[in-house]
Design a protein around this motif. Sequence first.
Motif, PDB file in Angstrom:
ATOM      1  N   GLY A  55     -17.303  23.819  29.778  1.00 50.39           N
ATOM      2  CA  GLY A  55     -17.081  22.405  30.055  1.00 50.39           C
ATOM      3  C   GLY A  55     -18.245  21.705  30.737  1.00 50.39           C
ATOM      4  O   GLY A  55     -18.142  20.541  31.132  1.00 50.39           O
ATOM      5  N   VAL A  56     -19.374  22.400  30.872  1.00 48.93           N
ATOM      6  CA  VAL A  56     -20.559  21.791  31.502  1.00 48.93           C
ATOM      7  C   VAL A  56     -21.193  20.813  30.503  1.00 48.93           C
ATOM      8  O   VAL A  56     -21.388  21.182  29.336  1.00 48.93           O
ATOM      9  N   PRO A  57     -21.516  19.577  30.915  1.00 51.08           N
ATOM     10  CA  PRO A  57     -22.177  18.654  29.986  1.00 51.08           C
ATOM     11  C   PRO A  57     -23.515  19.229  29.495  1.00 51.08           C
ATOM     12  O   PRO A  57     -24.182  19.953  30.240  1.00 51.08           O
ATOM     13  N   ALA A  58     -23.889  18.892  28.235  1.00 51.01           N
ATOM     14  CA  ALA A  58     -25.068  19.494  27.604  1.00 51.01           C
ATOM     15  C   ALA A  58     -26.330  19.374  28.463  1.00 51.01           C
ATOM     16  O   ALA A  58     -27.056  20.353  28.659  1.00 51.01           O
ATOM     17  N   ALA A  59     -26.587  18.167  29.006  1.00 49.99           N
ATOM     18  CA  ALA A  59     -27.820  17.957  29.779  1.00 49.99           C
ATOM     19  C   ALA A  59     -27.850  18.821  31.041  1.00 49.99           C
ATOM     20  O   ALA A  59     -28.881  19.395  31.386  1.00 49.99           O
ATOM     21  N   VAL A  60     -26.688  18.933  31.705  1.00 48.87           N
ATOM     22  CA  VAL A  60     -26.610  19.752  32.926  1.00 48.87           C
ATOM     23  C   VAL A  60     -26.786  21.229  32.570  1.00 48.87           C
ATOM     24  O   VAL A  60     -27.460  21.985  33.297  1.00 48.87           O
ATOM     25  N   ALA A  61     -26.219  21.646  31.423  1.00 54.83           N
ATOM     26  CA  ALA A  61     -26.343  23.037  30.985  1.00 54.83           C
ATOM     27  C   ALA A  61     -27.804  23.390  30.700  1.00 54.83           C
ATOM     28  O   ALA A  61     -28.299  24.427  31.151  1.00 54.83           O
ATOM     29  N   VAL A  62     -28.494  22.484  29.983  1.00 53.40           N
ATOM     30  CA  VAL A  62     -29.899  22.733  29.650  1.00 53.40           C
ATOM     31  C   VAL A  62     -30.737  22.776  30.932  1.00 53.40           C
ATOM     32  O   VAL A  62     -31.566  23.675  31.140  1.00 53.40           O
ATOM     33  N   ALA A  63     -30.505  21.801  31.835  1.00 50.79           N
ATOM     34  CA  ALA A  63     -31.293  21.708  33.072  1.00 50.79           C
ATOM     35  C   ALA A  63     -31.059  22.918  33.980  1.00 50.79           C
ATOM     36  O   ALA A  63     -32.017  23.506  34.503  1.00 50.79           O
ATOM     37  N   SER A  64     -29.795  23.306  34.144  1.00 50.11           N
ATOM     38  CA  SER A  64     -29.474  24.428  35.036  1.00 50.11           C
ATOM     39  C   SER A  64     -30.008  25.740  34.474  1.00 50.11           C
ATOM     40  O   SER A  64     -30.466  26.601  35.213  1.00 50.11           O
ATOM     41  N   ASN A  65     -29.950  25.847  33.136  1.00 53.06           N
ATOM     42  CA  ASN A  65     -30.478  27.034  32.479  1.00 53.06           C
ATOM     43  C   ASN A  65     -31.991  27.123  32.678  1.00 53.06           C
ATOM     44  O   ASN A  65     -32.531  28.177  33.024  1.00 53.06           O
ATOM     45  N   MET A  66     -32.676  25.995  32.498  1.00 54.30           N
ATOM     46  CA  MET A  66     -34.129  25.972  32.638  1.00 54.30           C
ATOM     47  C   MET A  66     -34.547  26.274  34.076  1.00 54.30           C
ATOM     48  O   MET A  66     -35.548  26.933  34.319  1.00 54.30           O
ATOM     49  N   CYS A  67     -33.747  25.790  35.031  1.00 51.76           N
ATOM     50  CA  CYS A  67     -34.065  25.997  36.442  1.00 51.76           C
ATOM     51  C   CYS A  67     -33.941  27.476  36.830  1.00 51.76           C
ATOM     52  O   CYS A  67     -34.567  27.925  37.785  1.00 51.76           O
ATOM     53  N   HIS A  68     -33.121  28.231  36.068  1.00 46.46           N
ATOM     54  CA  HIS A  68     -33.029  29.683  36.358  1.00 46.46           C
ATOM     55  C   HIS A  68     -34.079  30.451  35.575  1.00 46.46           C
ATOM     56  O   HIS A  68     -34.496  31.527  35.968  1.00 46.46           O
ATOM     57  N   LYS A  69     -34.521  29.842  34.449  1.00 46.35           N
ATOM     58  CA  LYS A  69     -35.422  30.544  33.534  1.00 46.35           C
ATOM     59  C   LYS A  69     -36.799  30.789  34.150  1.00 46.35           C
ATOM     60  O   LYS A  69     -37.358  31.867  34.017  1.00 46.35           O
ATOM     61  N   PHE A  70     -37.344  29.767  34.842  1.00 52.75           N
ATOM     62  CA  PHE A  70     -38.732  29.940  35.291  1.00 52.75           C
ATOM     63  C   PHE A  70     -38.880  30.937  36.446  1.00 52.75           C
ATOM     64  O   PHE A  70     -39.809  31.744  36.438  1.00 52.75           O
ATOM     65  N   PRO A  71     -37.942  30.974  37.439  1.00 52.84           N
ATOM     66  CA  PRO A  71     -38.114  32.031  38.462  1.00 52.84           C
ATOM     67  C   PRO A  71     -37.856  33.429  37.887  1.00 52.84           C
ATOM     68  O   PRO A  71     -38.499  34.384  38.293  1.00 52.84           O
ATOM     69  N   LYS A  72     -36.942  33.506  36.908  1.00 49.09           N
ATOM     70  CA  LYS A  72     -36.675  34.803  36.260  1.00 49.09           C
ATOM     71  C   LYS A  72     -37.932  35.283  35.533  1.00 49.09           C
ATOM     72  O   LYS A  72     -38.331  36.440  35.673  1.00 49.09           O
ATOM     73  N   ALA A  73     -38.577  34.352  34.795  1.00 46.19           N
ATOM     74  CA  ALA A  73     -39.797  34.701  34.071  1.00 46.19           C
ATOM     75  C   ALA A  73     -40.906  35.087  35.053  1.00 46.19           C
ATOM     76  O   ALA A  73     -41.697  35.997  34.797  1.00 46.19           O
ATOM     77  N   MET A  74     -40.941  34.386  36.193  1.00 43.02           N
ATOM     78  CA  MET A  74     -41.972  34.678  37.208  1.00 43.02           C
ATOM     79  C   MET A  74     -41.807  36.112  37.725  1.00 43.02           C
ATOM     80  O   MET A  74     -42.785  36.864  37.802  1.00 43.02           O
ATOM     81  N   VAL A  75     -40.581  36.478  38.051  1.00 36.53           N
ATOM     82  CA  VAL A  75     -40.322  37.834  38.578  1.00 36.53           C
ATOM     83  C   VAL A  75     -40.629  38.886  37.500  1.00 36.53           C
ATOM     84  O   VAL A  75     -41.266  39.900  37.775  1.00 36.53           O
ATOM     85  N   GLY A  76     -40.207  38.601  36.253  1.00 37.22           N
ATOM     86  CA  GLY A  76     -40.477  39.529  35.149  1.00 37.22           C
ATOM     87  C   GLY A  76     -41.971  39.679  34.906  1.00 37.22           C
ATOM     88  O   GLY A  76     -42.471  40.794  34.726  1.00 37.22           O
ATOM     89  N   ALA A  77     -42.693  38.542  34.928  1.00 35.17           N
ATOM     90  CA  ALA A  77     -44.142  38.578  34.692  1.00 35.17           C
ATOM     91  C   ALA A  77     -44.844  39.361  35.801  1.00 35.17           C
ATOM     92  O   ALA A  77     -45.753  40.150  35.545  1.00 35.17           O
ATOM     93  N   TYR A  78     -44.416  39.151  37.040  1.00 32.49           N
ATOM     94  CA  TYR A  78     -45.022  39.856  38.179  1.00 32.49           C
ATOM     95  C   TYR A  78     -44.826  41.368  38.032  1.00 32.49           C
ATOM     96  O   TYR A  78     -45.750  42.157  38.211  1.00 32.49           O
ATOM     97  N   LYS A  79     -43.605  41.738  37.674  1.00 35.41           N
ATOM     98  CA  LYS A  79     -43.267  43.155  37.520  1.00 35.41           C
ATOM     99  C   LYS A  79     -44.134  43.779  36.421  1.00 35.41           C
ATOM    100  O   LYS A  79     -44.698  44.853  36.599  1.00 35.41           O
ATOM    101  N   ARG A  80     -44.223  43.080  35.297  1.00 37.33           N
ATOM    102  CA  ARG A  80     -44.974  43.649  34.175  1.00 37.33           C
ATOM    103  C   ARG A  80     -46.478  43.552  34.400  1.00 37.33           C
ATOM    104  O   ARG A  80     -47.241  44.328  33.833  1.00 37.33           O
TER     105      ARG A  80
END
Lengths: 105, 356
Positions: free
Chosen positions: B52-77
């Motif tokens: 039930g999350v509106p599309a824009a909020v879903a995209v924004a919240s997803n993106m906001c989790h994506k970059f720190p996750k990628a940062m941690v993954g990139a650091y590890k690798r």
Amino acid sequence: MAAKTQIRKKKILMRTLMYGAITTALYAAVFSYASPITELFARGGFYAALPIATVFVFSFAHGAFSSSLWSALGIEAITKQAAKRKTAPSPRPIQKPRARLRMSA
Amino acid sequence: MIDHALDAAKFIDLTWMNVSFLFIVGFIGGLVSGFIGSGGAFVLTPAMMSLGVPAAVAVASNMCHKFPKAMVGAYKRYKYGQVDLKLGIVMAASATVGVQAGIKIQELILSKWGEAGSNLYVSLSFVAVLLFVGSYVFYDAFKTSNSEGGDPVPKLARRLQSINLPPMIHFKTADLTISLWFTIPVGFATGLLAATIAVGGFVGVPGMIYAVGASGLISSASELVIAFLMGFGGTVKWAMHGMVDIRLTLIILAGSLVGVQLGAIGTTYVKENMIKIVMGTIMLIVAVSRALAVPQYLNQLQLMDVDKFTLSILDMVSFATMCLALAVGAVIIIGAMLKGRRAEYAAQTSESYEHV
């Protein structure tokens, strides 16, 4: 050797507990005041800095906790470097033949 | 956990079921991202929308989790010597231009054919790109696993690397030299796809493997740098519009930060070819999932006549297939990790016997 391994294991466990406590405290702090924080962070404009700074802080604490947790569970990377492959030799610009000084003129 | 003070149109009420679901999807998405450099986002956005999350909020919240996750993954690798920072930065720069072009195309389609037209375009792009690229990646993985010579540099990449078109760039970790002009289209296509289907890595990683000539391991690791830089830029934009629901972001992040590290560790246990196998499998299953969504948009555009019941069944099956793609990827990764770990343990045991 076994003593060294024990000390290392103890260190990892301590680190896991420490970062685990920090992470739990951070999540508890945000979710105890979830409504006002969510509303404040979604005001837009300069308030955009708040969610961004928050995820950086969380990724540091929670990232360190997760890393220690996997180590404590005995799941660690096998230390090896990425294998290097043979690639094409670097291309060079076409070289012109050098000018020669003719001595027999 | 009912939030009375929040705007109900923008922020959903959180239940333990919602939280558990998002945490698990976050974990699996993180695992796949840490291993192949991308993935997870394509399930998380529709998953949030299904709650039930509106599309824009879903995209924004997803993106906001994506970059720190990628940062941690990139650091590890990066610590494992798998990240080519320069390659990631060069690709991200051209991907930014691709994103802008992708947004312009979307706006054009939206103004001409409305939301149904835009959704149809997104789904058809999904199906076309993933079927083509996914099939090739899968075929190549199959071919390489049968050959004895390991993982050679693809023909196209070898050819492009041998062309001297200044400025030439040397990528130290990837150990290759190639003209900047050949990296730009790959980066551009990555951005274009990221703006269209939200998973640029499905073109970025194969592009780095087959056109630039980096290995699967380095391409997937460097993709995390691209995901971090692009995700950060996107988050700033969305957060300035006040679209980030920090509660959703932190729940997904809680799962994905644990998963991404396991995925990164997993890359050191398996053969390079496994990255291609996981990527190809996920891409092909996601293509099927998106193909199942096409009749719904054709119906909205009155190009096809399908009854409501069939549409709702197709919609459900499409979402389930998308979740299946992620789950299959995770099972292959964990299976390959266990196999690699057992082999490593056996090698260590036999080594210690030899020393006795």
